[in-house]
Scaffold this motif. Sequence first.
Motif, PDB file in Angstrom:
ATOM      1  N   VAL A  77     -11.677  28.778  12.927  1.00  0.00           N
ATOM      2  CA  VAL A  77     -10.554  29.658  12.605  1.00  0.00           C
ATOM      3  C   VAL A  77     -10.359  30.640  13.757  1.00  0.00           C
ATOM      4  CG1 VAL A  77     -10.674  29.544  10.085  1.00  0.00           C
ATOM      5  CG2 VAL A  77     -12.081  31.212  11.281  1.00  0.00           C
ATOM      6  N   SER A  78      -9.085  31.002  13.997  1.00  0.00           N
ATOM      7  CA  SER A  78      -8.873  31.946  15.109  1.00  0.00           C
ATOM      8  C   SER A  78      -8.738  33.377  14.593  1.00  0.00           C
ATOM      9  CB  SER A  78      -7.715  31.530  16.006  1.00  0.00           C
ATOM     10  OG  SER A  78      -6.670  30.949  15.318  1.00  0.00           O
ATOM     11  N   THR A  79      -9.705  33.760  13.768  1.00  0.00           N
ATOM     12  CA  THR A  79      -9.833  35.160  13.367  1.00  0.00           C
ATOM     13  C   THR A  79     -11.255  35.573  13.716  1.00  0.00           C
ATOM     14  OG1 THR A  79     -10.357  34.312  11.177  1.00  0.00           O
ATOM     15  CG2 THR A  79      -8.173  35.220  11.470  1.00  0.00           C
ATOM     16  N   VAL A  80     -11.507  36.879  13.625  1.00  0.00           N
ATOM     17  CA  VAL A  80     -12.824  37.378  14.005  1.00  0.00           C
ATOM     18  C   VAL A  80     -13.848  37.061  12.906  1.00  0.00           C
ATOM     19  CG1 VAL A  80     -14.096  39.497  14.553  1.00  0.00           C
ATOM     20  CG2 VAL A  80     -11.802  39.139  15.479  1.00  0.00           C
ATOM     21  N   ASP A  82     -14.109  35.002   8.910  1.00  0.00           N
ATOM     22  CA  ASP A  82     -13.390  34.151   7.964  1.00  0.00           C
ATOM     23  C   ASP A  82     -13.871  34.421   6.545  1.00  0.00           C
ATOM     24  OD1 ASP A  82     -11.649  32.024   7.167  1.00  0.00           O
ATOM     25  OD2 ASP A  82     -13.426  30.801   6.845  1.00  0.00           O
ATOM     26  N   GLN A  83     -12.914  34.498   5.620  1.00  0.00           N
ATOM     27  CA  GLN A  83     -13.289  34.781   4.222  1.00  0.00           C
ATOM     28  C   GLN A  83     -14.104  33.640   3.609  1.00  0.00           C
ATOM     29  OE1 GLN A  83     -10.002  34.822   1.467  1.00  0.00           O
ATOM     30  NE2 GLN A  83      -8.645  33.728   2.861  1.00  0.00           N
ATOM     31  N   ARG A  86     -16.193  30.034   7.522  1.00  0.00           N
ATOM     32  CA  ARG A  86     -16.074  28.899   8.449  1.00  0.00           C
ATOM     33  C   ARG A  86     -16.350  29.413   9.870  1.00  0.00           C
ATOM     34  NH1 ARG A  86     -10.157  26.996   6.670  1.00  0.00           N
ATOM     35  NH2 ARG A  86      -9.954  29.246   6.748  1.00  0.00           N
ATOM     36  N   PRO A  87     -16.683  28.519  10.796  1.00  0.00           N
ATOM     37  CA  PRO A  87     -16.922  28.971  12.170  1.00  0.00           C
ATOM     38  C   PRO A  87     -15.662  29.616  12.757  1.00  0.00           C
ATOM     39  CG  PRO A  87     -17.480  26.631  11.902  1.00  0.00           C
ATOM     40  CD  PRO A  87     -16.829  27.071  10.636  1.00  0.00           C
ATOM     41  N   THR A  88     -15.835  30.652  13.553  1.00  0.00           N
ATOM     42  CA  THR A  88     -14.690  31.323  14.174  1.00  0.00           C
ATOM     43  C   THR A  88     -14.726  31.096  15.686  1.00  0.00           C
ATOM     44  OG1 THR A  88     -15.642  33.440  14.813  1.00  0.00           O
ATOM     45  CG2 THR A  88     -15.063  33.193  12.490  1.00  0.00           C
ATOM     46  N   VAL A  89     -13.590  31.295  16.313  1.00  0.00           N
ATOM     47  CA  VAL A  89     -13.534  31.121  17.768  1.00  0.00           C
ATOM     48  C   VAL A  89     -14.461  32.108  18.480  1.00  0.00           C
ATOM     49  CG1 VAL A  89     -11.248  30.074  17.880  1.00  0.00           C
ATOM     50  CG2 VAL A  89     -11.440  32.565  17.903  1.00  0.00           C
TER      51      VAL A  89
END
Length: 240
Positions: A77-80, A82-83, A86-89
């Motif tokens: 996900v491209s957020t800092v 994730d609710q 999930r892995p984030t960028v």
Amino acid sequence: MGDIVRLQKYIAMCGVASRRAAEELIQRGQVRVNGEVVRELGTKVEVGADAVEVAGKLIKAASKNYYIMLNKPVGYVSTVKDQFDRPTVIDLLQDEIKSRIFPVGRLDYDTQGLLLLTNDGDFTYKVTHPKFKVDKTYIATLKGGLTIRGLQMLRRGVVIDGYKTAPAEVEILSAEQGKTMVRITIHEGKNRQVRKMMEAVGSKVTALERISIGKVALGNLPLGRWRYLTSHEINYLKNL
Ligand code: URA
């Protein structure tokens, strides 16, 4: 003595929000300078001397600005944060970049390709706000074909979620049995815009990759890897 800057600029310099979002924070009474709520836009502060709090947290001017390009893989996900955990960028960078940095706009979980990250709120504003009309180019893989009529509709603009998209640049790159590759350039940033535009003309996107933002291209950066933008790329994007 530190530099004297406008409060909204200082908040953007700290990477907390874009200058425009900072103005809203100030007007909503979320910002304190030396303990006092300030609602006046244009209030001046001295960098390093005045204590500025946003929503109760003291903020600090980033000592260094980061401008990064990542080749985002599918499945991040491209957020800092994730609710759904999930892995984030950010997970792909955090071994090397210790400062707080933020994605510049979004790519869907199931989209790969060029994602910029920075701690410069003004830069984010410039690249993402629709009024600056920064072109974003994607390669979409479609299941089946794309009709001539569909192509023409995309080039004129189609209605998605009750919104008429601006004319897109669209080119068919290849068409094999059961699969069509299309290059599409848009400058708006509606949610799942390319997928929805293709749906609007009866095509289904099975894979999507962003290959450039303006003239800044992903090139041969491997999937999952990142690099710093060059000073040329940074200046180009800042001056769009
Ligand atoms: N359009 C989409 O549908 N998804 C993206 O991630 C970006 C543009």
